[in-house]
Design a protein around this motif. Structure first.
Motif, PDB file in Angstrom:
ATOM      1  N   UNK A  41      10.893 -18.323  69.331  1.00 13.07           N
ATOM      2  CA  UNK A  41      10.483 -19.222  68.255  1.00 13.07           C
ATOM      3  C   UNK A  41      11.553 -20.168  67.730  1.00 13.07           C
ATOM      4  N   UNK A  42      12.775 -19.702  67.476  1.00 18.34           N
ATOM      5  CA  UNK A  42      13.790 -20.609  66.936  1.00 18.34           C
ATOM      6  C   UNK A  42      14.125 -21.801  67.838  1.00 18.34           C
ATOM      7  N   UNK A  43      13.834 -21.710  69.121  1.00 17.21           N
ATOM      8  CA  UNK A  43      14.139 -22.803  70.057  1.00 17.21           C
ATOM      9  C   UNK A  43      12.955 -23.757  70.246  1.00 17.21           C
ATOM     10  N   UNK A  44      11.796 -23.411  69.731  1.00 18.49           N
ATOM     11  CA  UNK A  44      10.595 -24.236  69.940  1.00 18.49           C
ATOM     12  C   UNK A  44      10.585 -25.395  68.957  1.00 18.49           C
ATOM     13  N   UNK A  45      10.616 -26.613  69.502  1.00 15.23           N
ATOM     14  CA  UNK A  45      10.597 -27.815  68.668  1.00 15.23           C
ATOM     15  C   UNK A  45       9.346 -28.661  68.885  1.00 15.23           C
ATOM     16  N   UNK A  46       8.632 -28.417  69.970  1.00 18.32           N
ATOM     17  CA  UNK A  46       7.488 -29.269  70.290  1.00 18.32           C
ATOM     18  C   UNK A  46       6.228 -28.490  70.587  1.00 18.32           C
ATOM     19  N   UNK A  47       6.148 -27.253  70.130  1.00 15.07           N
ATOM     20  CA  UNK A  47       4.942 -26.465  70.320  1.00 15.07           C
ATOM     21  C   UNK A  47       4.892 -25.734  71.644  1.00 15.07           C
ATOM     22  N   UNK A  48       3.873 -24.894  71.759  1.00 13.73           N
ATOM     23  CA  UNK A  48       3.593 -24.128  72.972  1.00 13.73           C
ATOM     24  C   UNK A  48       2.235 -24.615  73.454  1.00 13.73           C
ATOM     25  N   UNK A  70       7.984 -27.064  74.184  1.00 12.24           N
ATOM     26  CA  UNK A  70       8.909 -28.129  73.828  1.00 12.24           C
ATOM     27  C   UNK A  70      10.145 -27.542  73.171  1.00 12.24           C
ATOM     28  N   UNK A  71      11.326 -27.878  73.710  1.00  7.30           N
ATOM     29  CA  UNK A  71      12.603 -27.420  73.166  1.00  7.30           C
ATOM     30  C   UNK A  71      13.468 -28.648  72.858  1.00  7.30           C
ATOM     31  N   UNK A  72      14.495 -28.455  72.023  1.00  5.92           N
ATOM     32  CA  UNK A  72      15.354 -29.582  71.644  1.00  5.92           C
ATOM     33  C   UNK A  72      16.054 -30.186  72.861  1.00  5.92           C
ATOM     34  N   UNK A  73      16.666 -29.338  73.660  1.00  2.81           N
ATOM     35  CA  UNK A  73      17.262 -29.795  74.915  1.00  2.81           C
ATOM     36  C   UNK A  73      17.518 -28.593  75.810  1.00  2.81           C
ATOM     37  N   UNK A  74      17.826 -28.862  77.061  1.00  2.00           N
ATOM     38  CA  UNK A  74      17.960 -27.785  78.034  1.00  2.00           C
ATOM     39  C   UNK A  74      19.190 -26.920  77.776  1.00  2.00           C
ATOM     40  N   UNK A  75      20.291 -27.525  77.430  1.00  2.00           N
ATOM     41  CA  UNK A  75      21.505 -26.734  77.203  1.00  2.00           C
ATOM     42  C   UNK A  75      21.333 -25.802  76.003  1.00  2.00           C
ATOM     43  N   UNK A  77      18.698 -24.537  74.864  1.00  2.00           N
ATOM     44  CA  UNK A  77      17.664 -23.525  75.097  1.00  2.00           C
ATOM     45  C   UNK A  77      18.033 -22.519  76.195  1.00  2.00           C
ATOM     46  N   UNK A  78      19.232 -22.599  76.736  1.00  2.31           N
ATOM     47  CA  UNK A  78      19.658 -21.653  77.781  1.00  2.31           C
ATOM     48  C   UNK A  78      19.549 -20.185  77.343  1.00  2.31           C
ATOM     49  N   UNK A  79      19.810 -19.832  76.086  1.00  2.44           N
ATOM     50  CA  UNK A  79      19.653 -18.422  75.689  1.00  2.44           C
ATOM     51  C   UNK A  79      18.241 -17.883  75.930  1.00  2.44           C
ATOM     52  N   UNK A  80      17.262 -18.746  75.985  1.00  9.84           N
ATOM     53  CA  UNK A  80      15.881 -18.315  76.218  1.00  9.84           C
ATOM     54  C   UNK A  80      15.710 -17.654  77.583  1.00  9.84           C
ATOM     55  N   UNK A  81      16.545 -18.031  78.542  1.00 10.42           N
ATOM     56  CA  UNK A  81      16.432 -17.454  79.888  1.00 10.42           C
ATOM     57  C   UNK A  81      16.574 -15.937  79.808  1.00 10.42           C
ATOM     58  N   UNK A  82      17.565 -15.456  79.086  1.00  6.61           N
ATOM     59  CA  UNK A  82      17.758 -14.006  78.936  1.00  6.61           C
ATOM     60  C   UNK A  82      16.697 -13.394  78.035  1.00  6.61           C
ATOM     61  N   UNK A  83      16.322 -14.099  76.986  1.00  5.97           N
ATOM     62  CA  UNK A  83      15.330 -13.563  76.041  1.00  5.97           C
ATOM     63  C   UNK A  83      13.961 -13.359  76.687  1.00  5.97           C
TER      64      UNK A  83
END
Length: 185
Positions: A41-48, A70-75, A77-83
């Motif tokens: 959730x904290x990385x979502x900027x443009x909805x699911x 939608x995320x702010x940017x790819x860099x 949002x990298x923590x999402x990969x592990x999450x």
């Protein structure tokens, strides 16, 4: 592809199977979207968003739920990969310059695709416009479905050829979709 899935590399080209629209697909999306939202959730900027063919009522599709976040940017949002790993999402560096791409539960048996895409980027806008255009234009939807069925018949064991075969029509429909979306605003 990612080293972490080397033993499954042979599974990436699972058979292509297009089936009639299933009214359960939106519910499958909603269930997964809720879990994704709680997880990143904290990385979502443009909805699911439910995107892809399973998001278009009446359109035949591979029975894989496509989800775009939608995320702010790819860099950032990298923590999402592990999450997302505990949710059985496998990260693959496919088109890594425009999105973080995942499949679930594994490449050889996909129930979901997840795309983390920068909000407002051309890819983000194009995917939403394409989906909405197909929802609103039965003739375009029928043309796309006919092509998908023909390609699935020709390339049942070659996912890459199936995908490549759709490229030209998707490009034309996306161009029409962007013009249509712009005219609506």
């Amino acid at each position: 592809m990612s080293d972490s899935h080397g033993s499954e590399a042979h599974e990436v080209n699972a058979p292509v199977h297009v089936e009639p629209y299933d009214a359960a697909w939106p519910e499958r999306f909603a269930t997964e979207a809720a879990v994704i939202g709680r997880t990143i959730g904290p990385w979502i900027t443009g909805g699911v968003h439910h995107v892809g063919s399973t998001a278009v009522p009446g359109l035949a599709a591979k029975p894989v739920i496509d989800i775009m976040v939608g995320v702010a940017d790819l860099e950032l949002s990298r923590p999402c990969i592990e999450l997302l790993k505990p949710l059985s999402y496998c990260y693959w560096p496919y088109r890594a310059e425009v999105m973080h791409w995942f499949c679930k539960p594994r490449p050889g048996h996909r129930t979901h695709h997840l795309h983390l895409v920068p909000t407002g980027s051309p890819r983000y806008l194009n995917v939403l416009a394409f989906r909405d255009y197909l929802r609103a234009h039965p003739d375009a939807r029928a043309d796309y479905e006919a092509l998908k069925r023909e390609l699935a018949s020709r390339f049942p064991d070659d996912r890459e050829a199936y995908t490549e075969g759709k490229t030209e029509l998707i490009g034309k429909l996306t161009e029409a979709a962007r013009a249509w979306a712009t005219a609506r605003t």
